[in-house]
Write an enzyme that holds these catalytic residues in place. Structure first.
Site, PDB file in Angstrom:
ATOM      1  N   LYS A 123      27.893  56.631  -6.578  1.00 56.89           N
ATOM      2  CA  LYS A 123      28.631  57.892  -6.664  1.00 56.89           C
ATOM      3  C   LYS A 123      27.794  59.032  -7.217  1.00 56.89           C
ATOM      4  CE  LYS A 123      32.265  58.944  -6.341  1.00 56.89           C
ATOM      5  NZ  LYS A 123      33.531  59.449  -5.862  1.00 56.89           N
ATOM      6  N   GLU A 207      34.651  64.925 -13.744  1.00 54.81           N
ATOM      7  CA  GLU A 207      34.928  65.936 -12.715  1.00 54.81           C
ATOM      8  C   GLU A 207      36.186  66.692 -13.091  1.00 54.81           C
ATOM      9  OE1 GLU A 207      35.585  64.048  -8.970  1.00 54.81           O
ATOM     10  OE2 GLU A 207      33.498  63.465  -8.701  1.00 54.81           O
ATOM     11  N   HIS A 242      45.417  53.128  -3.078  1.00 54.40           N
ATOM     12  CA  HIS A 242      44.190  53.275  -2.284  1.00 54.40           C
ATOM     13  C   HIS A 242      44.225  52.476  -0.994  1.00 54.40           C
ATOM     14  CE1 HIS A 242      42.795  55.454  -5.720  1.00 54.40           C
ATOM     15  NE2 HIS A 242      42.982  54.408  -6.490  1.00 54.40           N
ATOM     16  N   ARG A 299      30.635  53.095   7.758  1.00 51.87           N
ATOM     17  CA  ARG A 299      31.112  52.060   8.700  1.00 51.87           C
ATOM     18  C   ARG A 299      32.149  52.671   9.627  1.00 51.87           C
ATOM     19  NH1 ARG A 299      34.349  51.458   3.950  1.00 51.87           N
ATOM     20  NH2 ARG A 299      36.436  52.105   4.528  1.00 51.87           N
TER      21      ARG A 299
HETATM   22  C1  MV4 Z   1      39.836  62.351  -7.481  1.00 56.33           C
HETATM   23  C2  MV4 Z   1      41.202  62.745  -7.486  1.00 56.33           C
HETATM   24  C3  MV4 Z   1      41.513  63.941  -8.103  1.00 56.33           C
HETATM   25  N1  MV4 Z   1      40.547  64.699  -8.676  1.00 56.33           N
HETATM   26  N2  MV4 Z   1      38.913  63.143  -8.062  1.00 56.33           N
HETATM   27  C4  MV4 Z   1      40.477  57.987  -5.697  1.00 56.33           C
HETATM   28  C5  MV4 Z   1      39.520  57.061  -5.047  1.00 56.33           C
HETATM   29  C6  MV4 Z   1      38.197  57.714  -5.085  1.00 56.33           C
HETATM   30  N3  MV4 Z   1      37.543  57.588  -3.834  1.00 56.33           N
HETATM   31  C7  MV4 Z   1      38.444  59.129  -5.449  1.00 56.33           C
HETATM   32  N4  MV4 Z   1      39.820  59.235  -5.831  1.00 56.33           N
HETATM   33  C8  MV4 Z   1      40.323  60.381  -6.351  1.00 56.33           C
HETATM   34  N5  MV4 Z   1      39.430  61.226  -6.908  1.00 56.33           N
HETATM   35  C9  MV4 Z   1      39.281  64.271  -8.654  1.00 56.33           C
HETATM   36  N6  MV4 Z   1      38.344  65.027  -9.246  1.00 56.33           N
HETATM   37  C10 MV4 Z   1      42.127  61.890  -6.885  1.00 56.33           C
HETATM   38  C11 MV4 Z   1      41.700  60.696  -6.315  1.00 56.33           C
HETATM   39  C12 MV4 Z   1      42.714  59.873  -5.726  1.00 56.33           C
HETATM   40  C13 MV4 Z   1      42.747  59.628  -4.348  1.00 56.33           C
HETATM   41  C14 MV4 Z   1      41.795  60.125  -3.463  1.00 56.33           C
HETATM   42  C15 MV4 Z   1      41.841  59.852  -2.131  1.00 56.33           C
HETATM   43  C16 MV4 Z   1      42.875  59.071  -1.621  1.00 56.33           C
HETATM   44  C17 MV4 Z   1      43.822  58.570  -2.443  1.00 56.33           C
HETATM   45  C18 MV4 Z   1      43.773  58.825  -3.819  1.00 56.33           C
HETATM   46  C19 MV4 Z   1      44.766  58.305  -4.659  1.00 56.33           C
HETATM   47  C20 MV4 Z   1      44.727  58.560  -5.997  1.00 56.33           C
HETATM   48  C21 MV4 Z   1      43.700  59.336  -6.536  1.00 56.33           C
END
Ligand code: MV4
Length: 514
Positions: A123, A207, A242, A299
């Site tokens: 990341k 973040e 997720h 992928r």
């Molecule tokens: C975040 C966010 C809000 N703000 N970052 C969840 C998995 C990871 N890939 C990144 N994720 C998130 N990052 C910031 N700065 C909210 C999520 C997140 C989310 C993102 C994409 C799809 C579903 C999600 C479910 C909960 C939280």
């Protein structure tokens, strides 16, 4: 004119199972390429085995002893004379080490280079690369935080609420939302130990927390000659823990200008790591219209069919062609979505009992069909759904001219679908289709959890009522048979069965059985 180096692929070994193995086999067969599959013990009668040109046992049920045996799989590919391996999604698909094993054995890995997989794997590392390449990322730190004091200072600078994330992570593990300074110390410690447990690396960074965002992702495709294109976005906000539940293309809120800007950002991101083959850039789209790169999935994704239906591009076949060295032609330039596609994932889970797994035998199965309906399934009537693997049985995907018509079509298709013997997430989709927020496209990543917690999503009709027409028809048949044998013999017609009328009425009333 320079000739393009192109190494024709004649046989592909599919290092996967279930619906994606079937999907890849279909793409290959249409290209005249032989498809070989591997299968674990419980998968020996699986649909991929039945459809493949060749099938090879790879081990017992546990993935580590079967679908994750990278070396054995590459050895098998060499032994059977396969030119290439398609990893599908999950399993070995995002392991740079596996892509390297393939390369060293002279087998084409149908996917990006190991270097590109590695670059997008971490990341903080990918974040650093994206910032350097000018791709918008969520505001916040670039480096892991050495201690709590550094975390507190960084959080003040970013401004609460903030999000703590594992540097080595992805997929939400080790992630903590922190509403204010009071919660920082405990969350900081918890995030570090969770990161250590999940990734063997306790580094975390901060973040800005983006509130109520959508999850919108861009499909990209790159060739081996440096060309990378965007194939548009998918809206994936409807998810639970997720795990995506519904995906659509295009997103109801992305217009052509935003699509162009997000597409350019995704192409920049992929180009920065020398990306080739199919990939997906995940973005958060905030309610004010700003978008931020999250991570890249190196992928083919589960939800690729919605992109296929609105672009007319077969992504599996495009993956094979670019892996052969064929350049992306002009048909990949400036691709615009046509119509609207929606996908629902059918899981063997009970949505009304906390999504409890529901393994067992599929006693009866009838897939929907008709105009604009596609089913990508990994099971058939009689299949045993085991507990060893992902419980996704199939994907139902519909296409129509616009979103409203696509949702109506999905409702119609679901009314034709019957699965008996196990519980599935189908009733949840029926409930969602009746939900005004879903209908209007008013989605965000928290919507499904909120509605489930509030009990707002309910089965529109009792599942048991589905069998009423069947029961009524059986009774009508029974009564008619009885009256023919023992009815009045004096020439007066037998009294009409009350059940016959009920059967006809129910059949008309309930479109799920005709
Ligand atoms: C975040 C966010 C809000 N703000 N970052 C969840 C998995 C990871 N890939 C990144 N994720 C998130 N990052 C910031 N700065 C909210 C999520 C997140 C989310 C993102 C994409 C799809 C579903 C999600 C479910 C909960 C939280």
């Amino acid at each position: 004119m320079a000739t393009t180096p192109r190494k024709r692929i004649r046989k592909v070994l599919i290092a996967n199972r279930g619906e994606i193995a079937v999907r890849i086999l279909r793409g290959l067969r249409e290209m005249g390429i032989r498809g070989a599959v591997i299968y674990s013990e419980p998968d020996r009668l699986g649909l991929p085995v039945l459809l493949a040109d060749e099938a090879y046992p790879i081990g017992p049920a546990p993935s580590r002893e079967s679908y994750l045996r990278g070396e054995a799989i590459v050895e098998l590919a060499v032994r059977i004379g396969a030119d290439a391996i398609h990893p599908g999604y999950g399993f070995l698909s995002e392991r740079a080490g596996f892509a390297r094993l393939c390369r060293d054995a002279g087998i084409t890995f149908i996917g990006p280079s190991p270097e590109a997989i590695d670059a997008m794997g971490s990341k903080v590392e990918s974040r650093r690369l994206m910032i350097a390449a000018g791709v918008p990322v969520v505001p916040g730190g670039k480096d892991p935080l050495p201690d709590l004091d550094a975390a507190a200072a960084a959080a003040e600078e970013i401004g609460y609420p903030v999000m703590l994330k594992a540097a080595a992570g992805g997929g939400g593990k080790g992630m903590r939302m922190i509403p204010s300074a009071a919660e920082l110390p405990s969350s900081y410690r918890a995030a570090r130990s969770e990161a250590a447990a999940s990734f063997g690396d306790d580094a975390v960074y901060l973040e800005k927390y983006i509130e109520n965002p959508r999850h919108v992702e861009i499909q990209v495709m790159g060739d081996l000659h440096g060309k990378v294109v965007s194939l548009g976005e998918r809206e994936c906000s409807l998810q639970r823990r997720h795990q995506k539940v519904v995906e659509e293309a295009p997103s109801p809120v992305v217009d052509s200008d935003l699509r162009r800007r997000m597409g350019e950002a995704a192409v920049k991101a992929a180009s920065a790591v020398g990306y080739s083959n199919a990939g997906t850039c995940e973005f958060l789209l905030s309610p004010d219209g700003n978008f931020f790169f999250l991570e890249m999935n190196t992928r083919l994704q589960v939800e690729h069919p919605v992109t296929e239906l609105v672009t007319g591009i077969d992504l599996v076949q495009a993956q094979v062609r670019v892996a052969e060295g064929e350049p992306l032609g002009p048909e990949f330039d400036d691709v615009q979505p046509r119509g609207h596609a929606v996908e629902v994932r059918l899981y063997a889970e009970d949505p009304w009992r906390g999504f409890a797994p529901s393994p067992g035998k599929i006693e009866m199965l009838r897939w929907p069909d008709g105009p604009g309906v596609r089913v990508d399934a990994g099971v058939y009537e009689g299949s045993e759904v085991s507990i060893y693997y992902d419980p996704m049985l199939a994907k139902l995907i519909v296409w129509a001219a616009d979103r409203e018509r696509a949702l109506n079509r999905l409702e119609r298709a679901l009314s034709e679908l019957r699965v008996e013997g196990i519980r599935t997430t189908v009733p949840l989709f029926r409930a969602l289709l009746a939900d005004p927020d879903f209908r209007s496209g008013n989605l965000d990543i928290g919507m499904l959890d909120r509605k489930l917690a509030a009990g707002e999503l309910k089965a529109p009709i009792d599942d048991a009522l589905e069998d009423l027409p069947l029961i009524a028809a059986a009774l009508a048949h029974h009564e008619r048979a009885y009256q023919t044998a023992a009815g009045p013999a004096n020439g007066t017609p037998a009294r009409r069965s009350r059940w016959a009328g009920t059967a006809r009425y129910e059949a008309r009333r309930n479109a799920s059985w005709t």
